[in-house]
Design a protein around this motif. Structure first.
Motif, mmCIF file in Angstrom:
data_model
loop_
_atom_site.group_PDB
_atom_site.id
_atom_site.type_symbol
_atom_site.label_atom_id
_atom_site.label_comp_id
_atom_site.label_asym_id
_atom_site.label_seq_id
_atom_site.Cartn_x
_atom_site.Cartn_y
_atom_site.Cartn_z
ATOM 1 N N CYS A 1 -8.971 -4.710 0.118
ATOM 2 C CA CYS A 1 -7.720 -5.411 0.388
ATOM 3 C C CYS A 1 -6.617 -4.937 -0.552
ATOM 4 C CB CYS A 1 -7.926 -6.916 0.261
ATOM 5 S SG CYS A 1 -6.429 -7.889 0.525
ATOM 6 N N LYS A 2 -6.906 -4.867 -1.833
ATOM 7 C CA LYS A 2 -5.906 -4.439 -2.818
ATOM 8 C C LYS A 2 -5.436 -3.015 -2.558
ATOM 9 C CE LYS A 2 -7.407 -7.420 -6.564
ATOM 10 N NZ LYS A 2 -8.056 -7.496 -7.876
ATOM 11 N N LYS A 3 -6.386 -2.120 -2.257
ATOM 12 C CA LYS A 3 -6.018 -0.723 -2.006
ATOM 13 C C LYS A 3 -5.190 -0.586 -0.739
ATOM 14 C CE LYS A 3 -9.528 1.784 -4.529
ATOM 15 N NZ LYS A 3 -10.475 2.888 -4.496
ATOM 16 N N ALA A 4 -5.606 -1.254 0.330
ATOM 17 C CA ALA A 4 -4.860 -1.178 1.586
ATOM 18 C C ALA A 4 -3.458 -1.752 1.401
ATOM 19 C CB ALA A 4 -5.607 -1.908 2.695
ATOM 20 N N ARG A 5 -3.348 -2.855 0.649
ATOM 21 C CA ARG A 5 -2.041 -3.463 0.404
ATOM 22 C C ARG A 5 -1.155 -2.494 -0.403
ATOM 23 N NH1 ARG A 5 -1.222 -7.501 3.215
ATOM 24 N NH2 ARG A 5 -2.948 -8.732 2.451
ATOM 25 N N ALA A 6 -1.733 -1.845 -1.398
ATOM 26 C CA ALA A 6 -0.966 -0.881 -2.208
ATOM 27 C C ALA A 6 -0.527 0.302 -1.348
ATOM 28 C CB ALA A 6 -1.803 -0.408 -3.385
ATOM 29 N N TYR A 7 -1.435 0.822 -0.521
ATOM 30 C CA TYR A 7 -1.077 1.938 0.353
ATOM 31 C C TYR A 7 0.029 1.539 1.320
ATOM 32 C CZ TYR A 7 -5.365 4.280 -1.255
ATOM 33 O OH TYR A 7 -6.344 4.858 -2.006
ATOM 34 N N SER A 8 -0.044 0.323 1.837
ATOM 35 C CA SER A 8 0.967 -0.115 2.806
ATOM 36 C C SER A 8 2.357 -0.141 2.183
ATOM 37 C CB SER A 8 0.620 -1.491 3.370
ATOM 38 O OG SER A 8 0.868 -2.519 2.441
ATOM 39 N N LYS A 9 2.406 -0.372 0.884
ATOM 40 C CA LYS A 9 3.703 -0.438 0.195
ATOM 41 C C LYS A 9 4.245 0.933 -0.184
ATOM 42 C CE LYS A 9 2.951 -5.065 -1.511
ATOM 43 N NZ LYS A 9 2.722 -5.940 -2.639
ATOM 44 N N THR A 10 3.361 1.951 -0.216
ATOM 45 C CA THR A 10 3.811 3.281 -0.624
ATOM 46 C C THR A 10 4.063 4.220 0.544
ATOM 47 O OG1 THR A 10 1.539 4.067 -0.891
ATOM 48 C CG2 THR A 10 2.595 3.137 -2.838
ATOM 49 N N LEU A 11 3.545 3.881 1.721
ATOM 50 C CA LEU A 11 3.726 4.757 2.880
ATOM 51 C C LEU A 11 5.168 4.687 3.375
ATOM 52 C CD1 LEU A 11 0.433 3.893 4.763
ATOM 53 C CD2 LEU A 11 1.021 6.100 3.763
ATOM 54 N N THR A 12 5.693 5.829 3.769
ATOM 55 C CA THR A 12 7.063 5.870 4.279
ATOM 56 C C THR A 12 7.109 5.733 5.798
ATOM 57 O OG1 THR A 12 6.970 8.283 4.309
ATOM 58 C CG2 THR A 12 7.922 7.243 2.352
ATOM 59 N N ASP A 13 6.018 6.041 6.470
ATOM 60 C CA ASP A 13 5.934 5.872 7.920
ATOM 61 C C ASP A 13 5.722 4.377 8.213
ATOM 62 O OD1 ASP A 13 4.543 5.535 10.530
ATOM 63 O OD2 ASP A 13 4.717 7.725 10.603
ATOM 64 N N ILE A 14 6.651 3.782 8.929
ATOM 65 C CA ILE A 14 6.624 2.337 9.180
ATOM 66 C C ILE A 14 5.354 1.919 9.919
ATOM 67 C CG2 ILE A 14 7.803 0.424 10.335
ATOM 68 C CD1 ILE A 14 9.268 1.474 7.887
ATOM 69 N N GLU A 15 4.962 2.676 10.935
ATOM 70 C CA GLU A 15 3.772 2.315 11.706
ATOM 71 C C GLU A 15 2.516 2.349 10.839
ATOM 72 O OE1 GLU A 15 3.053 3.889 15.638
ATOM 73 O OE2 GLU A 15 5.194 4.345 15.819
ATOM 74 N N LEU A 16 2.386 3.395 10.046
ATOM 75 C CA LEU A 16 1.224 3.491 9.155
ATOM 76 C C LEU A 16 1.233 2.381 8.115
ATOM 77 C CD1 LEU A 16 0.835 7.326 8.502
ATOM 78 C CD2 LEU A 16 -0.693 5.826 9.783
ATOM 79 N N SER A 17 2.407 2.075 7.613
ATOM 80 C CA SER A 17 2.527 1.008 6.629
ATOM 81 C C SER A 17 2.101 -0.333 7.222
ATOM 82 C CB SER A 17 3.976 0.926 6.138
ATOM 83 O OG SER A 17 4.122 -0.149 5.245
ATOM 84 N N GLN A 18 2.543 -0.607 8.446
ATOM 85 C CA GLN A 18 2.162 -1.850 9.109
ATOM 86 C C GLN A 18 0.668 -1.881 9.417
ATOM 87 O OE1 GLN A 18 4.866 -1.787 12.431
ATOM 88 N NE2 GLN A 18 6.470 -2.878 11.313
ATOM 89 N N PHE A 19 0.125 -0.738 9.798
ATOM 90 C CA PHE A 19 -1.306 -0.651 10.087
ATOM 91 C C PHE A 19 -2.127 -0.935 8.828
ATOM 92 C CE2 PHE A 19 -5.232 1.894 10.640
ATOM 93 C CZ PHE A 19 -5.787 1.163 11.685
ATOM 94 N N MET A 20 -1.722 -0.362 7.707
ATOM 95 C CA MET A 20 -2.433 -0.611 6.455
ATOM 96 C C MET A 20 -2.297 -2.064 6.032
ATOM 97 S SD MET A 20 -4.117 2.024 5.691
ATOM 98 C CE MET A 20 -4.676 1.622 4.082
ATOM 99 N N ALA A 21 -1.155 -2.653 6.275
ATOM 100 C CA ALA A 21 -0.960 -4.075 5.955
ATOM 101 C C ALA A 21 -1.887 -4.938 6.809
ATOM 102 C CB ALA A 21 0.493 -4.476 6.166
ATOM 103 N N SER A 22 -2.063 -4.562 8.079
ATOM 104 C CA SER A 22 -2.972 -5.337 8.934
ATOM 105 C C SER A 22 -4.421 -5.170 8.484
ATOM 106 C CB SER A 22 -2.804 -4.945 10.402
ATOM 107 O OG SER A 22 -3.324 -3.661 10.664
ATOM 108 N N ILE A 23 -4.778 -3.995 8.012
ATOM 109 C CA ILE A 23 -6.122 -3.787 7.457
ATOM 110 C C ILE A 23 -6.311 -4.668 6.226
ATOM 111 C CG2 ILE A 23 -7.591 -2.114 6.254
ATOM 112 C CD1 ILE A 23 -6.555 0.000 8.217
ATOM 113 N N ALA A 24 -5.310 -4.703 5.376
ATOM 114 C CA ALA A 24 -5.376 -5.547 4.180
ATOM 115 C C ALA A 24 -5.539 -7.011 4.567
ATOM 116 C CB ALA A 24 -4.123 -5.353 3.327
#
Length: 62
Positions: A23-46
């Motif tokens: 959860c922590k890693k996915a949340r961190a990745y979601s905040k660093t990704l510049t691609d909006i779709e990927l960021s949202q996808f990582m946030a949903s994984i988190a």
């Protein structure tokens, strides 16, 4: 409700550790990704892993 054995408690604790880390890693990745779709996808994984973490925590009464 049945008592949780020491072995079951250890397995739940290990699962909590893994879910929390994912959860922590996915949340961190979601905040660093510049691609909006990927960021949202990582946030949903988190979010999914956070839900699993909370479900496991409720099993042990946390």
């Amino acid at each position: 409700m049945q008592q949780i054995t020491a072995k079951e408690l250890q397995l739940i604790t290990d699962a909590l550790t893994a879910e929390g880390l994912i959860c922590k890693k996915a949340r961190a990745y979601s905040k660093t990704l510049t691609d909006i779709e990927l960021s949202q996808f990582m946030a949903s994984i988190a979010d999914e892993h956070e839900q699993r973490y909370n479900a496991l925590l409720s099993v042990i009464g946390g």
